[in-house]
Design a protein around this motif. Structure first.
Motif, short mmCIF file in Angstrom:
data_model
loop_
_atom_site.label_atom_id
_atom_site.label_comp_id
_atom_site.label_asym_id
_atom_site.label_seq_id
_atom_site.Cartn_x
_atom_site.Cartn_y
_atom_site.Cartn_z
N LYS A 159 0.83 -1.36 -0.20
CA LYS A 159 0.01 -0.06 -0.16
C LYS A 159 0.81 1.34 -0.03
N GLU A 191 2.50 4.72 -1.14
CA GLU A 191 2.12 5.40 -2.54
C GLU A 191 3.66 6.45 -2.91
N THR A 250 -0.51 0.74 -5.69
CA THR A 250 -1.44 2.23 -5.83
C THR A 250 -0.75 2.82 -7.04
N ASP A 292 -5.47 -4.34 -6.31
CA ASP A 292 -5.43 -3.01 -5.42
C ASP A 292 -5.00 -1.94 -6.28
N TYR A 293 -4.14 -2.00 -7.15
CA TYR A 293 -3.99 -1.00 -8.14
C TYR A 293 -5.29 -0.47 -9.18
N SER A 295 -7.09 1.49 -6.76
CA SER A 295 -6.28 2.98 -6.42
C SER A 295 -6.40 3.56 -7.46
N THR A 301 -7.80 7.34 -7.04
CA THR A 301 -6.99 8.61 -7.31
C THR A 301 -7.62 9.58 -8.02
#
Length: 569
Positions: free
Chosen positions: A236, A238, A272, A299-300, A303, A307
């Motif tokens: 996770k 960034e 992320t 998760d990407y 994200s 975002t």
């Protein structure tokens, strides 16, 4: 009154404490259930180590989380993530990371799963090269789950772990040959509300890392040999500033243990969207402790939506259409391979989330064929290894990598991917293509509610519709519903011309809850937390502002503070 902790988590005020049951150092308070078994993990010296980590790094961590919030504000106002001009010298430099340790040079297939006792044994015996024991997305972070996980891992590292399945009258033990063990602590953003340090909830990942490292570094290194380890996966992140904190944590741990600098090694999940622009910088900060990067693709995708939550022109199609053939996803994978191999470390592929379909051979073979094609794509692109969610997938994954890599432990030297040097920020941010359908909205709703219901009752890894779902896939369901609702996305297919509204969502929720009840049965539905999960999921999907993480909100529902003396009644 409630006190706000490091992350804004509202810790319930308790008039009674249970710290007296544990031998704790000054400034440390434990509010979780007392257990003699847990007390061996939560001994005074181990807690002192965790407290030292918390005190040394909490201000840097608060700053890093504030930087996250500032970046989110910029993105919400229309800015786009991009490569940092100030660190161009790092991206263009010719430096490399420390050499990959021989014990983990070959990682062609890795299996992942929660730190449950039977799971740990089966995963270590699975035939995979690596088992990633997960305190993060595959685990519901209840007190008992977390502390039992520490007990289980200690026994695994010592080689003494066993499990008696009374229902099957079978005892599970470790084979002579086992997978290498990696551990994934929670992300920087998650608190541990059952342990207070100087009145604030401890940082979850420092608890996970600190307790595991303190109790296992000596036995781990003795068992694994060659002077390396323990090994970790870091989720996770960034920005490279967050990797720098981890590097300092590792250095402090090595100094405390009296082991060589660079003994601890970690793979960072690039999961992320901001982190894809920081891959060189993340490796640079961890260069003495790095053993690569991983494509955390679920998760990407989550994200990407998070975002661009303020960008109405970036609505995702149905989640099943956002695969690795999408241009922005392929570029993400290719750039990760190039970056890792240029710096001399592993480029790990993504998760095969399918699970065997035992009652339908044709469907099972079709699912395995999807896995086979995905793994061939990864190995031919240059990945050094891949992930599987179920032991039944390991032979298929292993075959793809064996047939294309031969006896070489990895592809670091043979697949430099210089062609990926032309990938631009525009490539990494290209809008995904596909349709949005009513069935996509329904699937998101079914998966999100069922996963949350399981998570609230202690299970963080849940088989649903022939896939192994964890927090990452549940997050995609949540944020995609939120995005479609906020911008009244128009549906294609059977829902052509229909916009996603609260009225439509409410109808879908009612119909999918009825379907869930039919599928799981009335008795299980009644005893489960499906209604509570439904309310939570609706609240998250219809909130005016998108919550950063589903599990942060849900965490308040599983925190159990025990009053003094209750554990010994």
């Amino acid at each position: 009154m409630v006190g706000l902790g490091t992350y804004g988590y509202a810790a319930p005020t308790m008039t009674k404490k249970i710290s007296a049951h544990y031998d704790v150092p000054e400034g440390v308070e434990i509010r979780g259930r007392y257990s003699e078994e847990f007390a061996k993990i939560l001994n005074k010296d181990a807690l002192q180590f965790v407290a030292d980590l918390q005190r040394e790094f909490r201000n840097r961590l608060k700053y890093a989380m504030e930087c996250r919030r500032e970046a989110k504000r910029r993105y919400n106002e229309g800015a786009l993530p991009g490569f940092d001009a100030a660190t161009r010298y790092i991206r263009e430099g010719e430096w490399t990371c420390a050499l990959v340790p021989p014990p983990v040079a070959d990682r062609r297939v890795e299996i992942t799963g929660p730190v449950e006792r039977k799971m740990i044994i089966n995963a270590l015996n699975s035939g995979a090269k690596v088992f990633m024991a997960d305190f993060e997305d595959a685990l519901s972070p209840s007190w008992d789950n977390l502390m039992s996980g520490q007990v289980n891992l200690k026994d695994a590292v010592n080689g003494t772990i066993s499990f008696h399945d009374k229902a099957r009258n079978r005892v599970y033990k470790l084979n002579e040959q086992t997978a290498k063990l990696f551990v994934r602590p929670r992300g920087w953003h998650l608190p541990e509300a059952h342990i207070l340090i100087d009145g604030e909830p401890a940082t979850g990942c420092l608890v996970d890392f600190g307790l595991y490292f303190y109790h296992n570094y000596a036995a781990f290194r003795s068992n694994q040999g060659e002077g390396f380890g323990p090994f970790f996966y870091l989720p996770k992140m960034e920005h490279s500033r967050e990797a720098k904190i981890w590097n300092c944590v590792f250095e402090k741990a090595e100094k405390m243990a009296g082991i060589e600098r660079g003994s601890i090694r970690a793979t960072v999940l690039i999961e992320t969207l901001p982190a894809v622009f920081q891959m060189d910088e993340i490796l640079y900060e961890l260069r003495d402790h790095s053993v690569g990067l991983n494509c955390g693709r679920w998760d990407y995708i989550f994200s990407y939506v998070k975002t661009f939550q303020g960008h109405s022109d970036r609505l995702l199609p149905d989640r099943v259409q956002v695969g690795m053939t999408q241009h922005f996803m392929k570029c993400y994978s290719d750039l990760l391979i190039r970056t890792c191999h240029r710096r001399g470390v592993h480029a790990m592929g993504g998760m095969a989330a399918q699970i065997p379909i035992r009652d339908d051979p044709a469907a099972n073979e079709a699912a395995l064929e999807l896995v086979r094609k995905d793994k061939l794509r990864e190995v031919r692109a240059g990945h050094d290894g891949t992930w599987a969610a179920h032991p039944g997938l390991i032979p298929t994954c292993m075959e793809a990598f064996n047939n294309n890599m031969g006896n070489a432990p990895n592809q670091i030297q043979t697949m430099k991917r210089e062609d990926a040097g032309n990938i631009t920020g525009e490539d990494l941010l290209q809008k995904p293509r596909g349709v949005r359908t009513l069935e996509g909205l329904r699937l998101n709703t079914r998966v999100g509610i069922q996963y949350l219901a399981a998570w609230l009752t202690g299970s963080g890894s849940v088989p649903l519709y022939n896939l192994m779902e964890d927090a990452a896939t549940a997050e995609i369901s949540r944020v995609q519903n939120w995005q479609w609702l906020k911008y009244e996305a128009e549906l294609d297919g059977d829902g052509l011309g229909v916009k996603v509204s609260r009225e439509l969502f409410g109808r879908v929720v009612d119909e999918e809850m009825a379907r869930i009840e039919r599928e799981v049965g009335k008795e299980k539905f009644r005893k489960g937390m499906y209604k509570e999960a439904c309310k939570m999921f609706i609240r998250q999907c219809t909130a005016s502002t998108l919550d950063d993480f589903l599990t942060l909100d849900a965490y308040n529902s599983i925190v159990m503070h025990h009053p003094k003396g209750s554990s010994r009644l």
